[in-house]
Design a protein around this motif. Structure first.
Motif, PDB file in Angstrom:
ATOM      1  N   VAL A 236      -5.079 -16.031  21.004  1.00  0.00           N
ATOM      2  CA  VAL A 236      -5.393 -17.367  20.493  1.00  0.00           C
ATOM      3  C   VAL A 236      -4.077 -18.105  20.291  1.00  0.00           C
ATOM      4  O   VAL A 236      -3.131 -17.547  19.706  1.00  0.00           O
ATOM      5  CB  VAL A 236      -6.158 -17.326  19.158  1.00  0.00           C
ATOM      6  CG1 VAL A 236      -6.632 -18.728  18.786  1.00  0.00           C
ATOM      7  CG2 VAL A 236      -7.340 -16.381  19.238  1.00  0.00           C
ATOM      8  N   ILE A 237      -4.013 -19.331  20.746  1.00  0.00           N
ATOM      9  CA  ILE A 237      -2.808 -20.136  20.601  1.00  0.00           C
ATOM     10  C   ILE A 237      -3.080 -21.294  19.660  1.00  0.00           C
ATOM     11  O   ILE A 237      -4.186 -21.833  19.618  1.00  0.00           O
ATOM     12  CB  ILE A 237      -2.306 -20.641  21.978  1.00  0.00           C
ATOM     13  CG1 ILE A 237      -0.946 -21.344  21.831  1.00  0.00           C
ATOM     14  CG2 ILE A 237      -3.336 -21.557  22.647  1.00  0.00           C
ATOM     15  CD1 ILE A 237      -0.292 -21.644  23.172  1.00  0.00           C
ATOM     16  N   GLY A 238      -2.082 -21.663  18.890  1.00  0.00           N
ATOM     17  CA  GLY A 238      -2.241 -22.771  17.961  1.00  0.00           C
ATOM     18  C   GLY A 238      -0.903 -23.290  17.466  1.00  0.00           C
ATOM     19  O   GLY A 238       0.166 -22.776  17.813  1.00  0.00           O
ATOM     20  N   SER A 239      -0.962 -24.317  16.638  1.00  0.00           N
ATOM     21  CA  SER A 239       0.237 -24.899  16.029  1.00  0.00           C
ATOM     22  C   SER A 239       0.182 -24.659  14.526  1.00  0.00           C
ATOM     23  O   SER A 239      -0.748 -24.032  14.006  1.00  0.00           O
ATOM     24  CB  SER A 239       0.293 -26.401  16.324  1.00  0.00           C
ATOM     25  OG  SER A 239      -0.693 -27.081  15.554  1.00  0.00           O
TER      26      SER A 239
ATOM     27  N   ASN B 276       0.292  -8.526  17.865  1.00  0.00           N
ATOM     28  CA  ASN B 276       1.546  -9.285  17.862  1.00  0.00           C
ATOM     29  C   ASN B 276       1.267 -10.745  17.552  1.00  0.00           C
ATOM     30  O   ASN B 276       0.184 -11.255  17.860  1.00  0.00           O
ATOM     31  CB  ASN B 276       2.230  -9.257  19.236  1.00  0.00           C
ATOM     32  CG  ASN B 276       3.134  -8.061  19.457  1.00  0.00           C
ATOM     33  OD1 ASN B 276       2.890  -7.263  20.357  1.00  0.00           O
ATOM     34  ND2 ASN B 276       4.196  -7.942  18.678  1.00  0.00           N
ATOM     35  N   ASP B 277       2.229 -11.413  16.944  1.00  0.00           N
ATOM     36  CA  ASP B 277       2.258 -12.863  17.028  1.00  0.00           C
ATOM     37  C   ASP B 277       3.452 -13.206  17.905  1.00  0.00           C
ATOM     38  O   ASP B 277       4.534 -12.623  17.782  1.00  0.00           O
ATOM     39  CB  ASP B 277       2.333 -13.536  15.659  1.00  0.00           C
ATOM     40  CG  ASP B 277       3.654 -13.302  14.961  1.00  0.00           C
ATOM     41  OD1 ASP B 277       4.160 -12.170  15.018  1.00  0.00           O
ATOM     42  OD2 ASP B 277       4.179 -14.250  14.349  1.00  0.00           O
ATOM     43  N   VAL B 278       3.235 -14.078  18.859  1.00  0.00           N
ATOM     44  CA  VAL B 278       4.252 -14.441  19.843  1.00  0.00           C
ATOM     45  C   VAL B 278       4.607 -15.907  19.668  1.00  0.00           C
ATOM     46  O   VAL B 278       3.723 -16.758  19.520  1.00  0.00           O
ATOM     47  CB  VAL B 278       3.738 -14.186  21.279  1.00  0.00           C
ATOM     48  CG1 VAL B 278       4.706 -14.745  22.309  1.00  0.00           C
ATOM     49  CG2 VAL B 278       3.525 -12.691  21.505  1.00  0.00           C
ATOM     50  N   ILE B 279       5.885 -16.193  19.672  1.00  0.00           N
ATOM     51  CA  ILE B 279       6.347 -17.573  19.575  1.00  0.00           C
ATOM     52  C   ILE B 279       6.634 -18.098  20.975  1.00  0.00           C
ATOM     53  O   ILE B 279       7.455 -17.533  21.709  1.00  0.00           O
ATOM     54  CB  ILE B 279       7.636 -17.664  18.720  1.00  0.00           C
ATOM     55  CG1 ILE B 279       7.368 -17.202  17.289  1.00  0.00           C
ATOM     56  CG2 ILE B 279       8.186 -19.088  18.732  1.00  0.00           C
ATOM     57  CD1 ILE B 279       6.333 -18.010  16.556  1.00  0.00           C
TER      58      ILE B 279
ATOM     59  N   LEU C  69       1.181 -17.792  19.287  1.00  0.00           N
ATOM     60  CA  LEU C  69       0.051 -17.082  19.875  1.00  0.00           C
ATOM     61  C   LEU C  69      -0.180 -15.812  19.081  1.00  0.00           C
ATOM     62  O   LEU C  69       0.773 -15.132  18.679  1.00  0.00           O
ATOM     63  CB  LEU C  69       0.316 -16.711  21.333  1.00  0.00           C
ATOM     64  CG  LEU C  69       0.567 -17.850  22.316  1.00  0.00           C
ATOM     65  CD1 LEU C  69       2.044 -17.968  22.617  1.00  0.00           C
ATOM     66  CD2 LEU C  69      -0.209 -17.623  23.610  1.00  0.00           C
ATOM     67  N   ILE C  70      -1.436 -15.484  18.854  1.00  0.00           N
ATOM     68  CA  ILE C  70      -1.801 -14.218  18.216  1.00  0.00           C
ATOM     69  C   ILE C  70      -2.523 -13.369  19.244  1.00  0.00           C
ATOM     70  O   ILE C  70      -3.466 -13.823  19.899  1.00  0.00           O
ATOM     71  CB  ILE C  70      -2.714 -14.443  16.989  1.00  0.00           C
ATOM     72  CG1 ILE C  70      -1.977 -15.257  15.913  1.00  0.00           C
ATOM     73  CG2 ILE C  70      -3.169 -13.099  16.417  1.00  0.00           C
ATOM     74  CD1 ILE C  70      -2.845 -15.607  14.722  1.00  0.00           C
TER      75      ILE C  70
ATOM     76  N   ASP D 256       9.412 -13.561  21.456  1.00  0.00           N
ATOM     77  CA  ASP D 256       9.731 -14.988  21.511  1.00  0.00           C
ATOM     78  C   ASP D 256       9.958 -15.353  22.971  1.00  0.00           C
ATOM     79  O   ASP D 256      10.841 -14.821  23.621  1.00  0.00           O
ATOM     80  CB  ASP D 256      10.940 -15.344  20.631  1.00  0.00           C
ATOM     81  CG  ASP D 256      12.148 -14.473  20.916  1.00  0.00           C
ATOM     82  OD1 ASP D 256      11.981 -13.348  21.433  1.00  0.00           O
ATOM     83  OD2 ASP D 256      13.280 -14.906  20.626  1.00  0.00           O
ATOM     84  N   TRP D 257       9.116 -16.241  23.474  1.00  0.00           N
ATOM     85  CA  TRP D 257       9.107 -16.577  24.894  1.00  0.00           C
ATOM     86  C   TRP D 257       9.548 -18.023  25.083  1.00  0.00           C
ATOM     87  O   TRP D 257       9.068 -18.925  24.390  1.00  0.00           O
ATOM     88  CB  TRP D 257       7.705 -16.417  25.479  1.00  0.00           C
ATOM     89  CG  TRP D 257       7.132 -15.038  25.364  1.00  0.00           C
ATOM     90  CD1 TRP D 257       7.769 -13.895  24.975  1.00  0.00           C
ATOM     91  CD2 TRP D 257       5.775 -14.662  25.652  1.00  0.00           C
ATOM     92  NE1 TRP D 257       6.914 -12.834  25.008  1.00  0.00           N
ATOM     93  CE2 TRP D 257       5.678 -13.262  25.411  1.00  0.00           C
ATOM     94  CE3 TRP D 257       4.653 -15.356  26.090  1.00  0.00           C
ATOM     95  CZ2 TRP D 257       4.487 -12.573  25.603  1.00  0.00           C
ATOM     96  CZ3 TRP D 257       3.469 -14.663  26.279  1.00  0.00           C
ATOM     97  CH2 TRP D 257       3.393 -13.279  26.035  1.00  0.00           C
ATOM     98  N   LEU D 258      10.427 -18.238  26.047  1.00  0.00           N
ATOM     99  CA  LEU D 258      10.936 -19.578  26.328  1.00  0.00           C
ATOM    100  C   LEU D 258      10.333 -20.085  27.626  1.00  0.00           C
ATOM    101  O   LEU D 258      10.581 -19.528  28.693  1.00  0.00           O
ATOM    102  CB  LEU D 258      12.467 -19.549  26.425  1.00  0.00           C
ATOM    103  CG  LEU D 258      13.156 -20.883  26.736  1.00  0.00           C
ATOM    104  CD1 LEU D 258      12.952 -21.865  25.586  1.00  0.00           C
ATOM    105  CD2 LEU D 258      14.642 -20.673  27.009  1.00  0.00           C
ATOM    106  N   PHE D 259       9.519 -21.133  27.524  1.00  0.00           N
ATOM    107  CA  PHE D 259       8.948 -21.790  28.692  1.00  0.00           C
ATOM    108  C   PHE D 259       8.958 -23.303  28.453  1.00  0.00           C
ATOM    109  O   PHE D 259       8.783 -23.756  27.318  1.00  0.00           O
ATOM    110  CB  PHE D 259       7.481 -21.376  28.924  1.00  0.00           C
ATOM    111  CG  PHE D 259       7.281 -19.943  29.319  1.00  0.00           C
ATOM    112  CD1 PHE D 259       7.732 -19.477  30.537  1.00  0.00           C
ATOM    113  CD2 PHE D 259       6.627 -19.055  28.478  1.00  0.00           C
ATOM    114  CE1 PHE D 259       7.536 -18.149  30.906  1.00  0.00           C
ATOM    115  CE2 PHE D 259       6.428 -17.741  28.835  1.00  0.00           C
ATOM    116  CZ  PHE D 259       6.878 -17.284  30.048  1.00  0.00           C
TER     117      PHE D 259
END
Length: 378
Positions: A106-109, A129-132, A154-155, A184-187
């Motif tokens: 699930v993605i959110g702000s 995980n929680d992913v940034i 993202l969770i 932590d992902w950079l896109f």
């Protein structure tokens, strides 16, 4: 490889038997459609739900031009209680359709992700995980009243604590130059030719996600042939990437313009070639080859001298598959640790044998035997 292909064909036959609407966009309410799907039928869910941004006034730049922000009706809720009720309803429906070993992203702000996380735990999902997602090109904070909002969260959660979810750890490590993939992902955000446009050349969808983000998620947590459900399909990023990676998708969407854009987009994508979509086999799932097998099959002769890569230590192979090095004796792992004075050692990569004048780790011998066995059993 042949066994993997057979497994995929078997899974396709099972899906036909249950008549799942794979590679289809279901039009209408996501809760109603999920409740109509067979229980325990999908492998992964990617959900990009409304964020409930609560924008009471439009956003403007310093030059007073209007920012194309999210002000659509689908993102508006009467209250936090209303949003929470909606969140628990769609999550409950989502959990029912997940397989026992399934998982959900699930993605959110910051507007909604904490409420989403609470609902996930209350409903019995197990946090992994929680992913940034750090945006390489975020929208500035035009008013200068806050930090620039440069990320989304993202969770990744399993259906339950007992779920044995898919995680292609080795593939992610390879993709990250043999270093463990971080959370932590950079896109960059979705721009350019990837961004779908409406008739006025504006954004067809205000929060279209970049394909690179879904590519990593599906590559990391699904296998070819898996079914990925997206209950907030939008312009079809999940479906587009699933098709490229040889996964099946089920999309649910109610906005006609988004559906039309998604269908047109996905229709232009050719499915990936099966052989090219395979990931490296996780080491824990590889055929177990004990060191003694190398001795029994004559791959290593009794009395062979093994060395570490720098030839500082040596050990002799004995008939029972053990090693002896001075006062030390035991398994390849135990002797490797003892000669170094270490707590542990991976003997397969520590010990080397001489092959055509070169030092090769004994793990290459194990890999040769494993490949032969896999070909025989395919």
């Amino acid at each position: 490889m042949l066994r993997t292909a057979r497994t995929a064909k078997k899974a396709d036959a099972e899906r036909q038997a249950t008549r799942l609407p794979i590679d289809t966009i279901l039009v209408g309410d996501c809760i109603d459609h999920m409740n109509s799907l067979p229980a325990g039928s999908v492998d992964l869910i990617f959900a990009d739900p409304p964020y409930n941004l609560q924008l009471e006034q439009g956003l403007t730049r310093p030059d007073q031009s209007r920012v194309d922000a999210v002000d659509d009706d689908w993102d508006k809720f009467d209250s936090f209680a209303h949003y929470d009720q909606f969140t628990r309803a769609w999550m409950s429906a989502a959990k029912r359709v997940l397989k026992p070993d399934g998982a959900m992203w699930v993605i959110g702000s910051y507007h909604n992700i904490f409420r989403v996380g609470t609902a996930l735990q209350d409903l019995g999902f197990w946090m992994l995980n929680d992913v940034i997602w750090r945006k390489a090109n975020p929208m500035p904070n035009f008013r200068g009243t806050r930090f620039t909002n440069a990320h989304e969260t993202l969770i990744w959660a399993a259906k339950s604590q007992k779920s044995r979810v898919t995680f292609n750890y080795e593939a992610m490590k390879l993709a990250n130059d043999d270093t463990q993939m971080r959370s932590d992902w950079l896109f960059p955000i979705c721009t350019g030719s990837e961004r779908l446009k409406d008739e006025d050349d504006g954004k067809l969808h205000p929060t279209q996600k970049p394909e690179a983000l879904l590519f990593r998620i599906l590559n990391a947590t699904t296998k070819p042939g898996d079914i990925v459900l997206d209950p907030f399909f939008g312009t079809g990023t999940t479906g587009a990437v699933a098709r490229k990676l040889g996964r099946h998708f089920i999309g649910i969407e109610r906005e006609p313009d988004y559906i039309a854009g998604a269908r047109q987009r996905i229709a232009t994508i050719r499915p990936g070639v099966f052989e090219a979509l395979q990931s490296v086999t996780p080491k824990r799932k590889e055929t177990r080859i004990p060191f003694g097998s190398l001795v029994e099959q004559g791959v290593l002769d009794v009395g062979t001298q093994l060395f570490d890569a720098g030839r500082r230590y040596s050990a002799m192979v004995r008939a029972d598959g053990s090693l002896v090095s001075g006062p030390h004796q035991g398994s390849i792992h135990r002797v490797g640790a003892l000669v170094q004075g270490a707590e542990s050692c991976n003997g397969w990569t520590f010990w080397h044998h001489e092959q055509s004048g070169r030092m090769e780790p004994i793990d290459t011998l194990r890999a040769d035997i494993r490949q032969k066995l896999d070909l025989l059993s395919a």
